[in-house]
Design a protein around this motif. Structure first.
Motif, PDB file in Angstrom:
ATOM      1  N   HIS A  60       0.815  -1.212   0.000  1.00 60.60           N
ATOM      2  CA  HIS A  60       0.000   0.000   0.000  1.00 60.60           C
ATOM      3  C   HIS A  60       0.852   1.268   0.000  1.00 60.60           C
ATOM      4  CE1 HIS A  60      -3.470   2.536   0.702  1.00 60.60           C
ATOM      5  NE2 HIS A  60      -2.848   3.083   1.733  1.00 60.60           N
ATOM      6  N   ALA A  61       1.897   1.287   0.803  1.00 60.72           N
ATOM      7  CA  ALA A  61       2.732   2.487   0.910  1.00 60.72           C
ATOM      8  C   ALA A  61       3.429   2.798  -0.414  1.00 60.72           C
ATOM      9  CB  ALA A  61       3.764   2.304   2.019  1.00 60.72           C
ATOM     10  N   VAL A  62       3.871   1.765  -1.121  1.00 64.43           N
ATOM     11  CA  VAL A  62       4.555   1.975  -2.394  1.00 64.43           C
ATOM     12  C   VAL A  62       3.588   2.546  -3.422  1.00 64.43           C
ATOM     13  CG1 VAL A  62       5.747   0.818  -4.297  1.00 64.43           C
ATOM     14  CG2 VAL A  62       6.252   0.168  -1.944  1.00 64.43           C
ATOM     15  N   ILE A  63       2.376   2.007  -3.462  1.00 67.99           N
ATOM     16  CA  ILE A  63       1.365   2.497  -4.401  1.00 67.99           C
ATOM     17  C   ILE A  63       0.986   3.935  -4.068  1.00 67.99           C
ATOM     18  CG2 ILE A  63      -1.006   2.181  -5.180  1.00 67.99           C
ATOM     19  CD1 ILE A  63      -0.574  -0.832  -4.799  1.00 67.99           C
ATOM     20  N   GLU A  64       0.818   4.220  -2.783  1.00 69.66           N
ATOM     21  CA  GLU A  64       0.451   5.582  -2.380  1.00 69.66           C
ATOM     22  C   GLU A  64       1.556   6.575  -2.721  1.00 69.66           C
ATOM     23  OE1 GLU A  64      -1.119   7.956   1.578  1.00 69.66           O
ATOM     24  OE2 GLU A  64      -0.915   5.788   1.618  1.00 69.66           O
ATOM     25  N   LYS A  65       2.807   6.188  -2.516  1.00 70.16           N
ATOM     26  CA  LYS A  65       3.918   7.077  -2.833  1.00 70.16           C
ATOM     27  C   LYS A  65       3.996   7.325  -4.334  1.00 70.16           C
ATOM     28  CE  LYS A  65       8.864   7.685  -2.324  1.00 70.16           C
ATOM     29  NZ  LYS A  65      10.126   7.113  -1.899  1.00 70.16           N
ATOM     30  N   ALA A  66       3.823   6.267  -5.141  1.00 71.70           N
ATOM     31  CA  ALA A  66       3.860   6.426  -6.592  1.00 71.70           C
ATOM     32  C   ALA A  66       2.717   7.309  -7.070  1.00 71.70           C
ATOM     33  CB  ALA A  66       3.788   5.065  -7.272  1.00 71.70           C
ATOM     34  N   ALA A  67       1.548   7.165  -6.483  1.00 71.35           N
ATOM     35  CA  ALA A  67       0.405   7.991  -6.870  1.00 71.35           C
ATOM     36  C   ALA A  67       0.647   9.455  -6.530  1.00 71.35           C
ATOM     37  CB  ALA A  67      -0.861   7.490  -6.183  1.00 71.35           C
ATOM     38  N   SER A  68       1.263   9.712  -5.395  1.00 72.22           N
ATOM     39  CA  SER A  68       1.477  11.110  -5.006  1.00 72.22           C
ATOM     40  C   SER A  68       2.634  11.743  -5.784  1.00 72.22           C
ATOM     41  CB  SER A  68       1.725  11.222  -3.504  1.00 72.22           C
ATOM     42  OG  SER A  68       2.916  10.557  -3.154  1.00 72.22           O
ATOM     43  N   THR A  69       3.693  11.013  -6.053  1.00 67.87           N
ATOM     44  CA  THR A  69       4.850  11.613  -6.731  1.00 67.87           C
ATOM     45  C   THR A  69       4.679  11.663  -8.246  1.00 67.87           C
ATOM     46  OG1 THR A  69       5.991   9.488  -6.765  1.00 67.87           O
ATOM     47  CG2 THR A  69       6.491  10.969  -4.938  1.00 67.87           C
ATOM     48  N   ARG A  70       4.286  10.550  -8.846  1.00 64.00           N
ATOM     49  CA  ARG A  70       4.210  10.510 -10.311  1.00 64.00           C
ATOM     50  C   ARG A  70       2.909  11.071 -10.865  1.00 64.00           C
ATOM     51  NH1 ARG A  70       5.653   4.721 -12.268  1.00 64.00           N
ATOM     52  NH2 ARG A  70       5.785   4.033 -10.135  1.00 64.00           N
ATOM     53  N   LEU A  71       1.814  10.840 -10.171  1.00 67.56           N
ATOM     54  CA  LEU A  71       0.506  11.251 -10.695  1.00 67.56           C
ATOM     55  C   LEU A  71      -0.057  12.479  -9.998  1.00 67.56           C
ATOM     56  CD1 LEU A  71      -1.040   7.679 -10.994  1.00 67.56           C
ATOM     57  CD2 LEU A  71       0.051   9.029 -12.788  1.00 67.56           C
ATOM     58  N   ASP A  72       0.671  12.989  -9.023  1.00 66.55           N
ATOM     59  CA  ASP A  72       0.249  14.166  -8.261  1.00 66.55           C
ATOM     60  C   ASP A  72      -1.149  13.967  -7.658  1.00 66.55           C
ATOM     61  OD1 ASP A  72       0.797  16.658  -7.191  1.00 66.55           O
ATOM     62  OD2 ASP A  72      -0.214  17.713  -8.829  1.00 66.55           O
ATOM     63  N   MET A  73      -1.386  12.782  -7.137  1.00 64.83           N
ATOM     64  CA  MET A  73      -2.671  12.481  -6.490  1.00 64.83           C
ATOM     65  C   MET A  73      -2.511  12.669  -4.985  1.00 64.83           C
ATOM     66  SD  MET A  73      -3.678   9.028  -8.573  1.00 64.83           S
ATOM     67  CE  MET A  73      -5.367   8.928  -8.091  1.00 64.83           C
ATOM     68  N   HIS A  74      -3.593  12.921  -4.320  1.00 66.40           N
ATOM     69  CA  HIS A  74      -3.564  13.061  -2.870  1.00 66.40           C
ATOM     70  C   HIS A  74      -4.899  12.584  -2.290  1.00 66.40           C
ATOM     71  CE1 HIS A  74      -5.477  16.709  -4.341  1.00 66.40           C
ATOM     72  NE2 HIS A  74      -6.064  16.809  -3.162  1.00 66.40           N
ATOM     73  N   THR A  75      -4.891  12.331  -1.003  1.00 66.14           N
ATOM     74  CA  THR A  75      -6.103  11.903  -0.314  1.00 66.14           C
ATOM     75  C   THR A  75      -7.012  13.117  -0.140  1.00 66.14           C
ATOM     76  OG1 THR A  75      -4.802  10.281   0.893  1.00 66.14           O
ATOM     77  CG2 THR A  75      -6.981  10.755   1.752  1.00 66.14           C
ATOM     78  N   PRO A  76      -8.298  12.995  -0.479  1.00 64.70           N
ATOM     79  CA  PRO A  76      -9.191  14.152  -0.353  1.00 64.70           C
ATOM     80  C   PRO A  76      -9.443  14.501   1.116  1.00 64.70           C
ATOM     81  CG  PRO A  76     -10.429  12.214  -0.981  1.00 64.70           C
ATOM     82  CD  PRO A  76      -8.990  11.830  -1.013  1.00 64.70           C
ATOM     83  N   ASP A  77      -9.792  15.736   1.320  1.00 59.10           N
ATOM     84  CA  ASP A  77     -10.151  16.211   2.646  1.00 59.10           C
ATOM     85  C   ASP A  77     -11.440  15.502   3.070  1.00 59.10           C
ATOM     86  OD1 ASP A  77     -11.719  18.656   4.277  1.00 59.10           O
ATOM     87  OD2 ASP A  77      -9.565  18.394   4.708  1.00 59.10           O
ATOM     88  N   PRO A  78     -11.576  15.124   4.333  1.00 57.59           N
ATOM     89  CA  PRO A  78     -12.793  14.430   4.765  1.00 57.59           C
ATOM     90  C   PRO A  78     -14.074  15.208   4.486  1.00 57.59           C
ATOM     91  CG  PRO A  78     -11.103  14.265   6.454  1.00 57.59           C
ATOM     92  CD  PRO A  78     -10.577  15.174   5.392  1.00 57.59           C
ATOM     93  N   ARG A  79     -14.002  16.530   4.433  1.00 59.21           N
ATOM     94  CA  ARG A  79     -15.198  17.323   4.131  1.00 59.21           C
ATOM     95  C   ARG A  79     -15.625  17.193   2.673  1.00 59.21           C
ATOM     96  NH1 ARG A  79     -12.903  22.826   6.026  1.00 59.21           N
ATOM     97  NH2 ARG A  79     -11.059  21.721   5.388  1.00 59.21           N
TER      98      ARG A  79
END
Length: 90
Positions: A60-79
């Motif tokens: 999970h951590a590797v996928i999350e890091k790749a999504a944030s660095t290469r695809l500029d994705m982030h977790t949405p705000d809870p609101r």
């Protein structure tokens, strides 16, 4: 008698030739078997390495890091998260 001796000599030569040929074929097949066994063992080692690499990339951590660095994705705000439920679902 000479005809019998010639026939026996011919049979002995044929038998000896058959033994030599079958021994050669047997050794060649055994050599091929050893090569294929070694190749199979190498493939098993490579398969184990690939499984380890796959499990590492699937973390999970590797996928999350790749999504944030290469695809500029982030977790949405809870609101910003909206939960939609299907009405009438069991």
């Amino acid at each position: 008698m000479n005809k019998l001796n010639a026939t026996l000599l011919l049979m002995a030569v044929f038998s000896a030739w058959s033994v030599v040929t079958s021994t050669h074929v047997s050794r060649k097949l055994y050599s091929d078997l050893q090569k294929e066994t070694k190749s199979g063992q190498q493939l098993e080692v490579e398969f184990g390495q690939l499984q380890l690499e796959q499990s590492t990339w699937g973390a999970h951590a590797v996928i999350e890091k790749a999504a944030s660095t290469r695809l500029d994705m982030h977790t949405p705000d809870p609101r910003q998260i909206q939960v939609i439920t299907a009405k009438g679902a069991l």
